[in-house]
Design a protein around this motif. Structure first.
Motif, mmCIF file in Angstrom:
data_model
loop_
_atom_site.group_PDB
_atom_site.id
_atom_site.type_symbol
_atom_site.label_atom_id
_atom_site.label_comp_id
_atom_site.label_asym_id
_atom_site.label_seq_id
_atom_site.Cartn_x
_atom_site.Cartn_y
_atom_site.Cartn_z
ATOM 1 N N ARG A 104 -5.071 7.381 32.212
ATOM 2 C CA ARG A 104 -5.581 6.956 30.904
ATOM 3 C C ARG A 104 -4.904 7.828 29.851
ATOM 4 N NH1 ARG A 104 -11.399 5.186 29.547
ATOM 5 N NH2 ARG A 104 -10.329 3.238 29.831
ATOM 6 N N CYS A 105 -4.274 7.161 28.903
ATOM 7 C CA CYS A 105 -3.622 7.852 27.790
ATOM 8 C C CYS A 105 -4.301 7.421 26.498
ATOM 9 C CB CYS A 105 -2.147 7.508 27.724
ATOM 10 S SG CYS A 105 -1.243 8.067 29.172
ATOM 11 N N ALA A 106 -4.444 8.380 25.592
ATOM 12 C CA ALA A 106 -5.107 8.082 24.318
ATOM 13 C C ALA A 106 -4.504 8.930 23.212
ATOM 14 C CB ALA A 106 -6.604 8.354 24.420
ATOM 15 N N LYS A 107 -4.544 8.383 22.020
ATOM 16 C CA LYS A 107 -4.109 9.124 20.840
ATOM 17 C C LYS A 107 -5.271 9.997 20.387
ATOM 18 C CE LYS A 107 -1.894 8.560 16.396
ATOM 19 N NZ LYS A 107 -1.235 7.630 15.492
ATOM 20 N N LEU A 108 -5.001 11.272 20.176
ATOM 21 C CA LEU A 108 -6.028 12.203 19.716
ATOM 22 C C LEU A 108 -6.033 12.303 18.199
ATOM 23 C CD1 LEU A 108 -5.462 15.107 22.255
ATOM 24 C CD2 LEU A 108 -7.287 13.392 22.294
ATOM 25 N N ALA A 109 -4.857 12.429 17.631
ATOM 26 C CA ALA A 109 -4.669 12.593 16.187
ATOM 27 C C ALA A 109 -3.202 12.318 15.911
ATOM 28 C CB ALA A 109 -5.046 14.006 15.757
ATOM 29 N N ASP A 110 -2.808 12.432 14.656
ATOM 30 C CA ASP A 110 -1.392 12.260 14.344
ATOM 31 C C ASP A 110 -0.566 13.179 15.232
ATOM 32 O OD1 ASP A 110 -1.859 10.362 12.431
ATOM 33 O OD2 ASP A 110 -1.849 11.787 10.767
ATOM 34 N N ASN A 111 0.384 12.579 15.944
ATOM 35 C CA ASN A 111 1.322 13.326 16.765
ATOM 36 C C ASN A 111 0.671 14.102 17.914
ATOM 37 O OD1 ASN A 111 3.937 14.008 17.440
ATOM 38 N ND2 ASN A 111 3.897 15.878 16.229
ATOM 39 N N ARG A 112 -0.509 13.695 18.370
ATOM 40 C CA ARG A 112 -1.179 14.333 19.498
ATOM 41 C C ARG A 112 -1.717 13.248 20.424
ATOM 42 N NH1 ARG A 112 0.929 18.134 17.587
ATOM 43 N NH2 ARG A 112 0.073 20.154 17.060
ATOM 44 N N TYR A 113 -1.369 13.365 21.704
ATOM 45 C CA TYR A 113 -1.768 12.389 22.713
ATOM 46 C C TYR A 113 -2.278 13.129 23.941
ATOM 47 C CZ TYR A 113 0.991 9.436 19.708
ATOM 48 O OH TYR A 113 1.481 8.775 18.608
ATOM 49 N N THR A 114 -3.165 12.484 24.671
ATOM 50 C CA THR A 114 -3.639 13.071 25.911
ATOM 51 C C THR A 114 -3.427 12.090 27.055
ATOM 52 O OG1 THR A 114 -5.476 14.180 27.029
ATOM 53 C CG2 THR A 114 -6.038 12.276 25.674
ATOM 54 N N MET A 115 -3.225 12.646 28.226
ATOM 55 C CA MET A 115 -3.161 11.860 29.439
ATOM 56 C C MET A 115 -4.104 12.487 30.443
ATOM 57 S SD MET A 115 -0.161 11.034 32.200
ATOM 58 C CE MET A 115 -0.322 12.623 32.969
ATOM 59 N N ILE A 116 -4.925 11.652 31.062
ATOM 60 C CA ILE A 116 -5.825 12.095 32.117
ATOM 61 C C ILE A 116 -5.476 11.284 33.351
ATOM 62 C CG2 ILE A 116 -8.228 12.289 32.865
ATOM 63 C CD1 ILE A 116 -8.930 12.259 29.810
ATOM 64 N N ALA A 117 -5.181 11.963 34.435
ATOM 65 C CA ALA A 117 -4.798 11.303 35.685
ATOM 66 C C ALA A 117 -5.823 11.646 36.763
ATOM 67 C CB ALA A 117 -3.411 11.747 36.115
ATOM 68 N N THR A 118 -6.396 10.603 37.345
ATOM 69 C CA THR A 118 -7.398 10.754 38.400
ATOM 70 C C THR A 118 -6.808 10.269 39.703
ATOM 71 O OG1 THR A 118 -9.145 10.324 36.791
ATOM 72 C CG2 THR A 118 -9.722 10.106 39.120
ATOM 73 N N ARG A 119 -6.812 11.131 40.684
ATOM 74 C CA ARG A 119 -6.283 10.770 42.011
ATOM 75 C C ARG A 119 -7.234 9.774 42.668
ATOM 76 N NH1 ARG A 119 -3.713 15.018 45.865
ATOM 77 N NH2 ARG A 119 -2.841 13.603 47.380
ATOM 78 N N LEU A 120 -6.677 8.670 43.163
ATOM 79 C CA LEU A 120 -7.495 7.633 43.788
ATOM 80 C C LEU A 120 -7.413 7.625 45.305
ATOM 81 C CD1 LEU A 120 -6.713 4.657 41.404
ATOM 82 C CD2 LEU A 120 -8.700 6.178 41.367
ATOM 83 N N SER A 121 -6.344 8.175 45.869
ATOM 84 C CA SER A 121 -6.185 8.112 47.321
ATOM 85 C C SER A 121 -5.443 9.336 47.839
ATOM 86 C CB SER A 121 -5.401 6.873 47.726
ATOM 87 O OG SER A 121 -4.045 7.014 47.345
ATOM 88 N N GLU A 122 -5.602 9.545 49.118
ATOM 89 C CA GLU A 122 -4.812 10.555 49.802
ATOM 90 C C GLU A 122 -3.441 9.955 50.089
ATOM 91 O OE1 GLU A 122 -5.715 13.715 50.238
ATOM 92 O OE2 GLU A 122 -7.508 13.149 49.153
ATOM 93 N N ASN A 123 -2.547 10.792 50.534
ATOM 94 C CA ASN A 123 -1.194 10.326 50.875
ATOM 95 C C ASN A 123 -1.240 9.252 51.944
ATOM 96 O OD1 ASN A 123 -0.655 12.451 49.219
ATOM 97 N ND2 ASN A 123 0.348 13.695 50.743
ATOM 98 N N PHE A 124 -0.395 8.244 51.780
ATOM 99 C CA PHE A 124 -0.196 7.240 52.838
ATOM 100 C C PHE A 124 1.100 6.524 52.629
ATOM 101 C CE2 PHE A 124 -2.637 4.971 49.647
ATOM 102 C CZ PHE A 124 -2.036 3.747 49.572
#
Length: 119
Positions: free
Chosen positions: A99-119
């Motif tokens: 999930r990526c979102a704009k925080l403010a002018d010229n500021r962005y965040t990315m949150i990555a959630t692991r969904l699975s183990e390696n396969f």
């Protein structure tokens, strides 16, 4: 811990971000890292997230442009709208919800959630 929001008054928030388990970073529109938590640094086998600060995502991960992370981030930077993607990271060898979102002018965040183990 590297401050995500570069403010000592947000120390508690930074501590929470380091403990949530999800990978979190803050960047500018050039995808240069401004802050990151330990889970995000672990993507690159780093123990100290401060190593990422000031570096561009392409410097740290040359194949970034081919990743689902890039797809989500670039879409948010272009549109200013929150973007959610699910994809497989061949680099990390697992599935993620991003999930990526704009925080403010010229500021962005990315949150990555692991969904699975390696396969």
């Amino acid at each position: 811990m590297t401050p995500l929001f570069a403010s000592s008054e947000n120390q508690t928030l930074d501590e929470v971000m380091d403990r949530v388990g999800d990978a979190v970073c803050v960047s500018d529109e050039t995808m240069t890292f401004l802050g990151a938590n330990r889970a995000f640094a672990a993507f690159y086998n780093l123990k100290d997230p401060s190593i990422l600060i000031g570096k561009n995502a392409f410097e740290v991960y040359p194949d970034f442009r081919k990743s689902v992370f890039y797809e989500a981030c670039s879409r948010t930077i272009e549109s200013g709208e929150t973007t959610t993607r699910v994809g497989y990271s061949s680099h990390l060898k697992c599935w993620y919800a991003i999930r990526c979102a704009k925080l403010a002018d010229n500021r962005y965040t990315m949150i990555a959630t692991r969904l699975s183990e390696n396969f």
